[in-house]
Scaffold this active site. Sequence first.
Site, PDB file in Angstrom:
ATOM      1  NE  ARG A 179      -3.671  -2.361   0.140  1.00  0.00           N
ATOM      2  CZ  ARG A 179      -3.336  -3.468  -0.515  1.00  0.00           C
ATOM      3  NH1 ARG A 179      -2.274  -3.485  -1.318  1.00  0.00           N
ATOM      4  NH2 ARG A 179      -4.073  -4.549  -0.437  1.00  0.00           N
ATOM      5  CB  SER A 227      -8.239  -1.528   4.664  1.00  0.00           C
ATOM      6  OG  SER A 227      -8.812  -2.753   4.269  1.00  0.00           O
ATOM      7  CD  GLU A 297      -4.903   0.214   3.086  1.00  0.00           C
ATOM      8  OE1 GLU A 297      -4.623  -0.764   3.826  1.00  0.00           O
ATOM      9  OE2 GLU A 297      -5.559   0.104   2.041  1.00  0.00           O
TER      10      GLU A 297
HETATM   11  C1  FAD Z   1     -15.464  -0.116  -0.017  1.00  0.00           C
HETATM   12  C2  FAD Z   1     -13.981   0.023  -0.260  1.00  0.00           C
HETATM   13  C3  FAD Z   1     -13.222  -1.101  -0.522  1.00  0.00           C
HETATM   14  C4  FAD Z   1     -11.838  -0.971  -0.753  1.00  0.00           C
HETATM   15  N1  FAD Z   1     -11.107  -2.106  -1.021  1.00  0.00           N
HETATM   16  C5  FAD Z   1      -9.795  -1.982  -1.292  1.00  0.00           C
HETATM   17  C6  FAD Z   1      -8.996  -3.138  -1.622  1.00  0.00           C
HETATM   18  O1  FAD Z   1      -9.469  -4.258  -1.674  1.00  0.00           O
HETATM   19  N2  FAD Z   1      -7.685  -2.954  -1.888  1.00  0.00           N
HETATM   20  C7  FAD Z   1      -7.113  -1.737  -1.860  1.00  0.00           C
HETATM   21  O2  FAD Z   1      -5.913  -1.631  -2.131  1.00  0.00           O
HETATM   22  N3  FAD Z   1      -7.822  -0.636  -1.537  1.00  0.00           N
HETATM   23  C8  FAD Z   1      -9.140  -0.723  -1.258  1.00  0.00           C
HETATM   24  N4  FAD Z   1      -9.856   0.389  -0.943  1.00  0.00           N
HETATM   25  C9  FAD Z   1      -9.171   1.706  -0.824  1.00  0.00           C
HETATM   26  C10 FAD Z   1      -9.115   2.520  -2.122  1.00  0.00           C
HETATM   27  O3  FAD Z   1     -10.161   2.145  -3.000  1.00  0.00           O
HETATM   28  C11 FAD Z   1      -7.765   2.348  -2.813  1.00  0.00           C
HETATM   29  O4  FAD Z   1      -6.713   2.793  -2.006  1.00  0.00           O
HETATM   30  C12 FAD Z   1      -7.720   3.119  -4.144  1.00  0.00           C
HETATM   31  O5  FAD Z   1      -6.560   2.747  -4.847  1.00  0.00           O
HETATM   32  C13 FAD Z   1      -7.731   4.634  -3.942  1.00  0.00           C
HETATM   33  O6  FAD Z   1      -7.951   5.245  -5.193  1.00  0.00           O
HETATM   34  P1  FAD Z   1      -8.668   6.658  -5.309  1.00  0.00           P
HETATM   35  O7  FAD Z   1      -8.688   7.032  -6.743  1.00  0.00           O
HETATM   36  O8  FAD Z   1      -9.987   6.626  -4.628  1.00  0.00           O
HETATM   37  O9  FAD Z   1      -7.652   7.575  -4.509  1.00  0.00           O
HETATM   38  P2  FAD Z   1      -7.980   8.658  -3.389  1.00  0.00           P
HETATM   39  O10 FAD Z   1      -8.665   7.995  -2.246  1.00  0.00           O
HETATM   40  O11 FAD Z   1      -8.641   9.826  -3.995  1.00  0.00           O
HETATM   41  O12 FAD Z   1      -6.494   9.044  -2.943  1.00  0.00           O
HETATM   42  C14 FAD Z   1      -5.679   8.088  -2.310  1.00  0.00           C
HETATM   43  C15 FAD Z   1      -4.221   8.512  -2.482  1.00  0.00           C
HETATM   44  O13 FAD Z   1      -3.877   8.419  -3.853  1.00  0.00           O
HETATM   45  C16 FAD Z   1      -3.368   9.671  -4.312  1.00  0.00           C
HETATM   46  N5  FAD Z   1      -3.762   9.822  -5.713  1.00  0.00           N
HETATM   47  C17 FAD Z   1      -4.991   9.674  -6.266  1.00  0.00           C
HETATM   48  N6  FAD Z   1      -4.945   9.878  -7.584  1.00  0.00           N
HETATM   49  C18 FAD Z   1      -3.658  10.183  -7.879  1.00  0.00           C
HETATM   50  C19 FAD Z   1      -2.960  10.508  -9.089  1.00  0.00           C
HETATM   51  N7  FAD Z   1      -3.581  10.575 -10.271  1.00  0.00           N
HETATM   52  N8  FAD Z   1      -1.639  10.769  -8.994  1.00  0.00           N
HETATM   53  C20 FAD Z   1      -0.987  10.721  -7.819  1.00  0.00           C
HETATM   54  N9  FAD Z   1      -1.581  10.417  -6.650  1.00  0.00           N
HETATM   55  C21 FAD Z   1      -2.903  10.147  -6.690  1.00  0.00           C
HETATM   56  C22 FAD Z   1      -3.968  10.712  -3.396  1.00  0.00           C
HETATM   57  O14 FAD Z   1      -3.166  11.866  -3.347  1.00  0.00           O
HETATM   58  C23 FAD Z   1      -3.978   9.949  -2.074  1.00  0.00           C
HETATM   59  O15 FAD Z   1      -2.688  10.014  -1.475  1.00  0.00           O
HETATM   60  C24 FAD Z   1     -11.230   0.298  -0.706  1.00  0.00           C
HETATM   61  C25 FAD Z   1     -12.018   1.434  -0.450  1.00  0.00           C
HETATM   62  C26 FAD Z   1     -13.373   1.303  -0.236  1.00  0.00           C
HETATM   63  C27 FAD Z   1     -14.192   2.531   0.029  1.00  0.00           C
END
Ligand code: FAD
Length: 305
Positions: A179, A227, A297
């Site tokens: 992560r 998480s 996380e």
């Molecule tokens: C119901 C649920 C289930 C989930 N299950 C999982 C799972 O199984 N496995 C898992 O790994 N995660 C899981 N997650 C967490 C989340 O979905 C992941 O971490 C996902 O990769 C975050 O992506 P996001 O676009 O929503 O990023 P955001 O939440 O918007 O941002 C997260 C981080 O990524 C950075 N970021 C976003 N976009 C960019 C970009 N274009 N360039 C640089 N940095 C960027 C942000 O600055 C921040 O630091 C879950 C979340 C939820 C709500």
Amino acid sequence: MTFPDIVPDLKARMPQLRGRLLANQPLGEFTWFRVGGPAQVFFMPDDENDLAYFLRNLPAAMPVTTIGAGSNLIVRDGGVAGVVVRLGRGFNDIKVEDNDRVVAGSAMLDVMVARAAQNAGIAGLAFLSGIPGTIGGALRMNGGAYGGETKDILIEARGVDRQGNIRSFSNAEMGFSYRHCGIADDVIFTAAVLQGWPGEPEQIAAEMAAIKDKRAASQPRNRTGGSTFKNPPGHSAWKLVDEAGCRGLKVGQAQVSELHSNFLISLDGASAADIETLGETVRARVQAHCGIELEWEIKRIGVSA
Ligand SMILES: Cc1cc2nc3c(=O)[nH]c(=O)nc-3n(C[C@H](O)[C@H](O)[C@H](O)COP(=O)(O)OP(=O)(O)OC[C@H]3O[C@@H](n4cnc5c(N)ncnc54)[C@H](O)[C@@H]3O)c2cc1C
């Protein structure tokens, strides 16, 4: 709370800017928790060149924060000073290549990338279907599920650094671990080249359906950030939270999920402070119970109200 409006200044500095710049845009609506204050400046670039132009011309001291789908994010109630960048339509391309590769813009939702791969008979990307974020978020978080991780499928990421240079990063250069990605926090990823292998569309579809069923049975899908804590080496965070008696625990209008004890939920009227305080309460109770310090996380951005 609102920040001083610097949008007119920025527009004057950047006459060729094409993307949208907004002052004091509330960010809660862009996050799964649906809470949090405004961005001082909210920027939605038109495309990669527009983003590079913006970053080149932005005063060097101005902080820049990126958000994706907001599925792993708490925006604090006082909002985020400086610029918050959110990538949209200009970063939504997806291309399937002959050699079982998928090239995806970083605003693309992971599930759409998994579906495109499935339709094209490319295996190895199905795990993405269970992660509700964007490709940019998957790169930053090394998102993973059910045995797959972004680091296993990434050939190369593209991004723009804080100085406005468009750059490429090989898998090794990404410095992935659990992560975590080692690239500087102010690099904004714009695209990814992902590698799968040949597979049967029906079989991949079945794999994706199984992932969906498992998730529906074990995780809340609403007003959560996934998480909350990383699994400490040799332990499951949810188990430690459970053993410390925190399942269902409430602080203000935030609650530890009854369904999955490593998920926090924002109830009606919750503030970001409720959610963060709940998380810190859980960390303290787990530490007192078993001596293990849980690491967040979920990313927390901005300032308290
Ligand atoms: C119901 C649920 C289930 C989930 N299950 C999982 C799972 O199984 N496995 C898992 O790994 N995660 C899981 N997650 C967490 C989340 O979905 C992941 O971490 C996902 O990769 C975050 O992506 P996001 O676009 O929503 O990023 P955001 O939440 O918007 O941002 C997260 C981080 O990524 C950075 N970021 C976003 N976009 C960019 C970009 N274009 N360039 C640089 N940095 C960027 C942000 O600055 C921040 O630091 C879950 C979340 C939820 C709500």
